[in-house]
Design an enzyme around this catalytic site. Structure first.
Site, PDB file in Angstrom:
ATOM      1  N   SER A  70       1.284  -7.560  -1.199  1.00  0.00           N
ATOM      2  CA  SER A  70       1.997  -8.639  -0.498  1.00  0.00           C
ATOM      3  C   SER A  70       1.184  -9.915  -0.363  1.00  0.00           C
ATOM      4  O   SER A  70       1.711 -10.949   0.044  1.00  0.00           O
ATOM      5  CB  SER A  70       2.503  -8.166   0.862  1.00  0.00           C
ATOM      6  N   THR A  82       0.819  -1.220   0.000  1.00  0.00           N
ATOM      7  CA  THR A  82       0.000   0.000   0.000  1.00  0.00           C
ATOM      8  C   THR A  82       0.848   1.264   0.000  1.00  0.00           C
ATOM      9  O   THR A  82       0.499   2.260  -0.636  1.00  0.00           O
ATOM     10  CB  THR A  82      -0.909   0.019   1.257  1.00  0.00           C
TER      11      THR A  82
END
Ligand code: ASP
Length: 353
Positions: A72, A28
Site C-alpha cells: 500500500s 501484507t
C-alpha cells in the site's frame, strides 16, 4: 488505467445471509516471502486457501483483484478512484464491501473513499494484517472473517454499518478518523477523536449511538481529486527558506499545516508574513495538530491568535489523513474558493466534530 481481474464468484449458498464483494488490492495480508526473504504481494487464491472458513459463513463471496496486487505504500489517486468505481458499479448487487489493503496507507485510502462515496448506505470495510495469512500466528484470518461478518450484519433488514470503516484487531473504527499508530503489534489503528464503532469478542458489540444512521440517500460518486497539496509539519528550527519554497511552489494550491498542540505556531514575523503571502496568492492553509488527540482551537493561546485574522483555516480535530484527502477532494470538486473553504470547514462524512 489501472487493471483489475474479472470478478470471481464463490456462490455457495442458496439462501445466503449476505452477498459481499471483496476488493483485493494487496498488502501484507496476502504476501509471502520471496527468494530474498522480503515480503511481496501474492494473488487472492493464496488468501482464500489459507482462510477456508471464509467460505463457511453463509455469505456468498465475490472477489475483484487488482491485476498486480500492491504494497500500500504504492497507492496513488487512481487506485482510490478504481476502488470507489468498483463499489459504485456493483453497489446494488452487494450488501457490503470489504477492501483488503496494506496497513501503511489504509487510513488515507479509507478517508479518500469516504469522501468519494457520497450518500453511502452500505458497509465498506477496509482490513488487512500485520502478518501474512500464510504465517501461523497471522492476524489476517480474524480480521478477514470478522470483517465479513460485520459487512453482513443487519438490523431489521437494514445494514448496521453504512459508512467507510477500518476493522483491525477486533476493533471497528470510522475510516476517516483512524490512524496507523503501530507497525509491529497487532493493534495497528487508533481513533483518538472518535469512539470505537464496535468491538468483536464472543459477539460483535456495536456502539449504536456512534454509528452513522441508515438513510435513503442515493450513492453519488465523486472521484475528482486534486493532489496539488503539501503537508508542512512544524518543528523547532524550521527555517524561512524552506517555508518560502513551499509557500511559493507554483503547483501547490493547498497546505495542510501540522502545528503544535492546540494549533500553535511560531509568532516570528517572517513565518506569519509567509503564511499571509500564500493566502494572498490564493492558497489554502488548513491548520491541524501534530497530536493524535485533541483539536485546533485558534486563539486558545496567543500563539495561534493571529491565524484566523490572516485567513488560516482551522482543521479542528481532523487527522492528517482526513485533512489531506479532504483538501484534495475539495480542490477537485469545486472551482471557487468560497465553496472549497465551506467544504473544508464543514463536517461532510463524520470526519470532524
Ligand atoms: N507495507 C505493507 C502495506 O502497507 C504493510 C501492511 O500491509 O501491513 O502494504
Amino acid at each position: 488505467m489501472l487493471e483489475l481481474k474479472d470478478i470471481e464468484h464463490f456462490d455457495l449458498f442458496d439462501d445466503p445471509k449476505a452477498n459481499i464483494l471483496i476488493i483485493y488490492t494487496g498488502g501484507t495480508l496476502g504476501m509471502d516471502y520471496d527468494e530474498n526473504g522480503a515480503l511481496a504481494p501474492c494473488g487472492f487464491e493464496q488468501v482464500l486457501k489459507r482462510a477456508p472458513v471464509a467460505k463457511e459463513l453463509r455469505i456468498n463471496l465475490s472477489v475483484i483483484s487488482f491485476e498486480v496486487p500492491i504494497d500500500s505504500s504504492q497507492v496513488e489517486l487512481n487506485h482510490w478512484k478504481r476502488m470507489a468505481e468498483v463499489i459504485y458499479e456493483h453497489y446494488v448487487e452487494f450488501d457490503g464491501f470489504i477492501i483488503l489493503h496494506g496497513t501503511d496507507t489504509m487510513a488515507y485510502s479509507a478517508s479518500a473513499l469516504s469522501f468519494m462515496l457520497e450518500g453511502l448506505n452500505k458497509p465498506v470495510i477496509f482490513t488487512g494484517a500485520q502478518l501474512p495469512i500464510a504465517s501461523p500466528r497471522s492476524d489476517a484470518r480474524e480480521n478477514l472473517v470478522t470483517s465479513l461478518e460485520i459487512a453482513s450484519d443487519k438490523n431489521d433488514g437494514l445494514p448496521i454499518i453504512t459508512e467507510v470503516c477500518i476493522f483491525f484487531n477486533n476493533t471497528l473504527l470510522r475510516g476517516n478518523r483512524a490512524k496507523k499508530v503501530e507497525s509491529e503489534r497487532f493493534d495497528a489503528f487508533e481513533s483518538e477523536n472518535y469512539p470505537t464503532l464496535a468491538k468483536a469478542g464472543i459477539t460483535i458489540d456495536y456502539e449504536w449511538s456512534y454509528l452513522k444512521p441508515y438513510s435513503q440517500s442515493e450513492l453519488k460518486l465523486n472521484t475528482a481529486m486534486d493532489p496539488s497539496i503539501v503537508i508542512l509539519k512544524l518543528f523547532p528550527g524550521l527555517n524561512a527558506t524552506t517555508v518560502e519554497c513551499i509557500i511559493n511552489a507554483p503547483l501547490v494550491k493547498g497546505i495542510v499545516l501540522e502545528s503544535y498542540g492546540a494549533g500553535n505556531v511560531p509568532n516570528d514575523i517572517w513565518f506569519i508574513d509567509l503564511l499571509k503571502k500564500g493566502i494572498t496568492a490564493g492558497k489554502l492553509i488548513l491548520n491541524i495538530s501534530q497530536c493524535n488527540g485533541g483539536r485546533v482551537l485558534h486563539g486558545k493561546y496567543q500563539t495561534s491568535g493571529v491565524l484566523d485574522k490572516i485567513g488560516v483555516m482551522s482543521g479542528g480535530d481532523l487527522t492528517t489523513e482526513a485533512a489531506t484527502t479532504k483538501m484534495m477532494y475539495a480542490l477537485g470538486m469545486f472551482d471557487n474558493m468560497s465553496d472549497i473553504k465551506k467544504c473544508l470547514a464543514t463536517p461532510i462524512r463524520g470526519e470532524m466534530n
